[in-house]
Design an enzyme around this catalytic site. Structure first.
Site, PDB file in Angstrom:
ATOM      1  N   CYS A 140     109.683  24.485  -0.267  1.00  0.00           N
ATOM      2  CA  CYS A 140     110.993  24.133   0.307  1.00  0.00           C
ATOM      3  C   CYS A 140     111.846  25.384   0.490  1.00  0.00           C
ATOM      4  CB  CYS A 140     111.703  23.120  -0.593  1.00  0.00           C
ATOM      5  SG  CYS A 140     113.325  22.658   0.040  1.00  0.00           S
ATOM      6  N   CYS A 143     115.536  24.916  -0.293  1.00  0.00           N
ATOM      7  CA  CYS A 143     115.840  24.891  -1.734  1.00  0.00           C
ATOM      8  C   CYS A 143     115.773  26.291  -2.329  1.00  0.00           C
ATOM      9  CB  CYS A 143     114.834  24.027  -2.498  1.00  0.00           C
ATOM     10  SG  CYS A 143     114.438  22.471  -1.719  1.00  0.00           S
ATOM     11  N   ASP A 144     114.743  27.033  -1.975  1.00  0.00           N
ATOM     12  CA  ASP A 144     114.422  28.240  -2.745  1.00  0.00           C
ATOM     13  C   ASP A 144     114.590  29.559  -1.990  1.00  0.00           C
ATOM     14  OD1 ASP A 144     113.756  26.656  -4.947  1.00  0.00           O
ATOM     15  OD2 ASP A 144     111.739  26.318  -4.186  1.00  0.00           O
TER      16      ASP A 144
END
Ligand code: NDP
Length: 326
Positions: A140, A143-144
């Site tokens: 992701c 997300c990261d």
């Protein structure tokens, strides 16, 4: 009805942000929800390290810690959170039947499906090792990606997701190397041209990932092989992103719920309703576009509100149609 059959007003299947948010709302509306956690209690977030984009956590929170908090919040209002894997459903009648671990049978007035989707991975031992360590493998970018700003990363995949995520990463990272296994993309033309026209994205075609390299704690590179020439090379990167698709966890519903061609549950637009009255869906099981914890939580709220309104309408109907005897 056998004694072993349990009757439940609101059954929630799945324990990610969607399921727990549905549970919080359902419990506070006196629907006495029972939530089955499934194989991966806490859902996909438990494989995420730091969550920094969920509102309300100014200092960030780890994915597993956030799921513990959500579980506690759901339990605080009386949600019955249980271990167990829903193996079979029967939504053909008025009563929705659900089986847990192939044995326990539950009859439900409402069912909220929040089974999520699972990111696909290459399956390399080294990939799984650094994924589990939280050491530089991610599925992701949104997300990261932030953790790799001004660094060099690689991303594998050639679909719309890979292009979208590569483009997202290109705005944060010094360089993004895209590893495409064939000599062409699967992605739409517009997504392809976006990555092709981004100067800090390098695309390597006919390229297979052989190994994610690391120092035992964090990723330091990736070893790839050109499938045409056989040339093997090592690319130094600190982040390895996998964007080769997701699989919604919807197999057990396919005989009853309308699914799209890739297996996502089709909800009635702008609602959490499915094609079966009394069965609702939230989170990634119905969302291949946004796939964020916060959007999953939002649709979890919608599912509980829709379930509550469905029950209220049903009860009002019963009051009207059930004769009273003095
Ligand atoms: P897709 O299934 O469309 O693409 C998966 C990609 O991963 C393919 O290019 C495939 O390669 C590659 N791949 C699969 N397995 C491997 C492997 N083992 N090694 C290397 N590469 C591999 O998944 P997406 O998640 O990209 O998209 C899912 C759906 O969501 C699609 O319908 C897409 O259009 C849609 N979507 C739309 C977006 C938008 O419109 N903004 C954004 C994101 C997704 P190959 O091509 O060789 O099979």
């Amino acid at each position: 009805m056998s004694d072993t059959i349990e009757k439940v007003k609101c059954l929630i299947i799945g324990s990610g942000p969607a399921g727990y948010t549905a549970a919080i709302y359902a419990a506070r509306a006196n629907m006495f929800p029972v939530l089955y956690q499934g194989m991966q209690p806490g859902g996909q977030l438990t494989t995420t390290n730091e969550v920094e984009n969920f509102p309300g956590y100014p200092d960030g929170i780890t994915g597993p810690a956030m799921m513990v908090e959500l579980q506690k919040q759901a339990q605080r209002f009386g949600t019955d959170v249980r271990d167990g894997w829903v193996t079979k459903v029967d939504f053909s009648g008025n009563v929705h039947k659900v089986w847990v671990n192939d044995t326990k049978e539950i009859h439900c007035d409402t069912v909220i499906v929040s089974t999520g989707a699972s990111a696909k991975y290459l399956g390399l031992e080294s990939e799984q090792k650094y994924l589990q360590l939280g050491g530089g493998v991610s599925a992701c970018a949104i997300c990261d990606g932030f953790f790799y700003r001004n660094q060099e990363v690689a991303i594998v995949g050639a679909g719309d997701s890979a292009c979208e995520e590569a483009h997202y990463l290109s705005k944060l990272c010094k360089k993004v190397t895209m590893l495409v296994r064939r000599d062409e993309f699967r992605a739409s033309q517009i997504m392809q041209s976006r990555v092709k026209n981004t100067p800090n994205i390098e695309i390597l075609y006919n390229t297979d990932t052989e190994e994610v390299l690391g120092d035992g704690q964090v990723v330091t590179g990736v070893r790839v092989k050109n499938s045409l020439t056989g040339e093997v090379r090592e690319i130094p990167v600190t982040g390895f992103f996998v964007a080769i698709g997701h699989k919604p966890n919807t197999e057990i519903f396919k005989d009853y719920l309308n699914l799209d061609s890739t297996g996502y549950i089709i909800n009635v637009p702008d609602t959490a309703k499915t094609n079966v009255a009394g069965v609702f869906v939230c989170g990634d099981a119905a969302d291949h576009v946004y796939r964020q914890a916060i959007t999953a939580a939002g649709t979890g709220c919608m599912a509980a509100l829709d379930a509550e309104r469905y029950l209220a309408a049903k009860e009002a109907d019963l009051e009207v149609t059930t004769p009273t005897y003095n």
